[in-house]
Scaffold this motif. Structure first.
Motif, PDB file in Angstrom:
ATOM      1  N   PHE A 117       0.865  -1.061  -0.070  1.00  0.00           N
ATOM      2  CA  PHE A 117      -0.073   0.187  -0.166  1.00  0.00           C
ATOM      3  C   PHE A 117       0.914   1.371   0.024  1.00  0.00           C
ATOM      4  N   HIS A 118       1.979   1.183   0.687  1.00  0.00           N
ATOM      5  CA  HIS A 118       3.055   2.303   0.689  1.00  0.00           C
ATOM      6  C   HIS A 118       3.511   2.759  -0.609  1.00  0.00           C
TER       7      HIS A 118
ATOM      8  N   ALA B  52       0.695   3.952  -2.903  1.00  0.00           N
ATOM      9  CA  ALA B  52       0.484   5.465  -2.626  1.00  0.00           C
ATOM     10  C   ALA B  52       1.543   6.216  -3.301  1.00  0.00           C
ATOM     11  N   GLN B  53       2.941   5.941  -3.088  1.00  0.00           N
ATOM     12  CA  GLN B  53       4.001   6.760  -3.731  1.00  0.00           C
ATOM     13  C   GLN B  53       3.927   6.920  -5.206  1.00  0.00           C
TER      14      GLN B  53
ATOM     15  N   GLU C  56       1.315   9.154  -6.202  1.00  0.00           N
ATOM     16  CA  GLU C  56       1.603  10.683  -5.740  1.00  0.00           C
ATOM     17  C   GLU C  56       2.730  11.060  -6.856  1.00  0.00           C
TER      18      GLU C  56
ATOM     19  N   ASP D  72      -4.323  13.102  -5.454  1.00  0.00           N
ATOM     20  CA  ASP D  72      -4.071  13.192  -4.314  1.00  0.00           C
ATOM     21  C   ASP D  72      -5.080  12.651  -3.127  1.00  0.00           C
TER      22      ASP D  72
ATOM     23  N   THR E  58      -4.274   8.892  -3.372  1.00  0.00           N
ATOM     24  CA  THR E  58      -3.084   8.561  -2.289  1.00  0.00           C
ATOM     25  C   THR E  58      -3.322   8.622  -0.766  1.00  0.00           C
ATOM     26  N   LEU E  59      -4.206   9.892  -0.249  1.00  0.00           N
ATOM     27  CA  LEU E  59      -4.436   9.779   0.957  1.00  0.00           C
ATOM     28  C   LEU E  59      -5.292   8.362   1.438  1.00  0.00           C
TER      29      LEU E  59
ATOM     30  N   LEU F 131      -5.107   5.265   0.312  1.00  0.00           N
ATOM     31  CA  LEU F 131      -4.065   4.394   0.416  1.00  0.00           C
ATOM     32  C   LEU F 131      -3.469   4.562   1.547  1.00  0.00           C
ATOM     33  N   GLU F 132      -2.980   5.565   1.757  1.00  0.00           N
ATOM     34  CA  GLU F 132      -2.205   6.273   3.170  1.00  0.00           C
ATOM     35  C   GLU F 132      -2.956   5.736   4.206  1.00  0.00           C
TER      36      GLU F 132
ATOM     37  N   ARG G 221      -2.942   1.818   4.399  1.00  0.00           N
ATOM     38  CA  ARG G 221      -1.479   1.473   4.976  1.00  0.00           C
ATOM     39  C   ARG G 221      -1.305   1.712   6.604  1.00  0.00           C
TER      40      ARG G 221
END
Length: 312
Positions: free
Chosen positions: A70-71, A74-75, A78, A116, A119-120, A122-123, A126
């Motif tokens: 997941f990290h 997200a990257q 991003e 954006d 990304t949030l 998935l964070e 995570r």
């Protein structure tokens, strides 16, 4: 009479909810608590699957791979958002009032904002999976590579080399480098209850002295993992000086100390051996912690060893 709808104020919205509401998309986003529930559920299911099986010996790697997936996603998203913003800057710079460019600007803006929010999302998954991992195992997940932005679940994390690069650039620009750094190293066996209590006491003291502090550590097992957990709870930024054994071999833990001292910490805290008497007698003092203490003293950096309560 029509019923009055009481919408939540902007102050009551989380960053994820606020950004999601700004998007012009008829499809609703998953609620934040639903995303967090997915993270908790995935980690719980995975742990239930591997515990009490031969895979349990590799549970840490398996669980961290799930969180890391997941990290990484997200990257990646991003980076897509950053590319969209770069394109947007070019379009805005070259805008000539034409309808075609106006549409392209709107599309690029929409893509960046959607990325954006993704990304949030998935964070959130995570961080929830990471929190469940810590609750179940007592271990703290840190990325194998890269950085973590702070959230309500985890503290921000950056790599020491990146922090050094930013600090050097800031000095070159005659600017304030930012957070005050407190460095900490501890023995891998210093994870008894006595150790945890005194590590938290020492870090709470440091936080009271320097409220804007960032915590620099190598991320080693034992006492340093306890310190990372404290930083997550306090939302204190982490600077991870991870030893590079491929590059430095056996000297890697000591090179990590050099990276931490290069950050010019205002204070160094060390715990070279467990405060639990049985563990202390069974093992030797941790060399890298002793090394950091000696190097700090040689440089005139304030150093405090973490001691048991009855020591003054």
């Amino acid at each position: 009479m029509q019923p009055i709808l009481h919408l939540p104020s902007a102050d009551a919205l989380t960053r994820f909810e606020s950004l999601a509401l700004q998007l012009d998309d008829p499809r609703p986003y998953p609620p934040e608590d639903a995303l967090q529930q997915v993270g908790h559920a995935l980690m719980t299911e995975l742990l239930d699957l591997v515990i009490e099986t031969p895979l349990e010996d590799f549970a840490a790697v398996i669980c961290e791979a799930l969180i890391g997936a997941f990290h990484s996603a997200a990257q990646r998203i991003e980076r897509d958002a950053d590319k969209a913003r770069d394109s947007l800057n070019v379009l805005v710079r070259d805008f000539d009032g034409s309808e075609i460019l106006d549409v392209e600007i709107q599309d690029a803006t929409r893509l960046a904002r959607a990325a954006d929010v993704a990304t949030l999302a998935l964070e959130l998954v995570r961080d929830a999976a990471s929190a469940s991992y810590t609750t179940a195992t007592g271990d703290v997940w840190t990325p194998w590579k890269g950085a973590i932005r702070g959230s309500r679940v985890t503290a921000a994390q950056i790599e020491a080399r990146e922090a050094l690069r930013i600090r050097k650039a800031a000095k070159h620009a005659a600017a304030d480098p930012g957070a005050t750094v407190v460095a900490f190293r501890a023995s891998p066996q210093a994870n008894a209850v006595e150790d945890a209590n005194r590590i938290f006491d020492a870090l709470n003291w440091a936080h009271a002295q320097w409220p804007d502090m960032a915590l620099a550590t190598s991320g080693a097992k034992g006492g340093e993992k306890l310190a990372i957990r404290w930083a997550q709870q306090k939302r204190v930024t982490l600077v991870l000086a991870k030893p590079d054994f491929d590059r430095d071999g056996r000297a890697a833990p000591f090179r990590a100390n050099d990276e931490m001292l290069a950050l010019e910490p205002v204070c160094v805290l060390t715990l070279a051996n467990s405060l639990n008497s049985d563990r202390a007698q069974a093992g030797k003092p941790f060399g890298p912690a002793l090394n950091l203490a000696q190097k700090a003293q040689d440089k005139g950096v304030l150093h405090y060893p973490v001691r048991a309560r009855d020591h003054r």
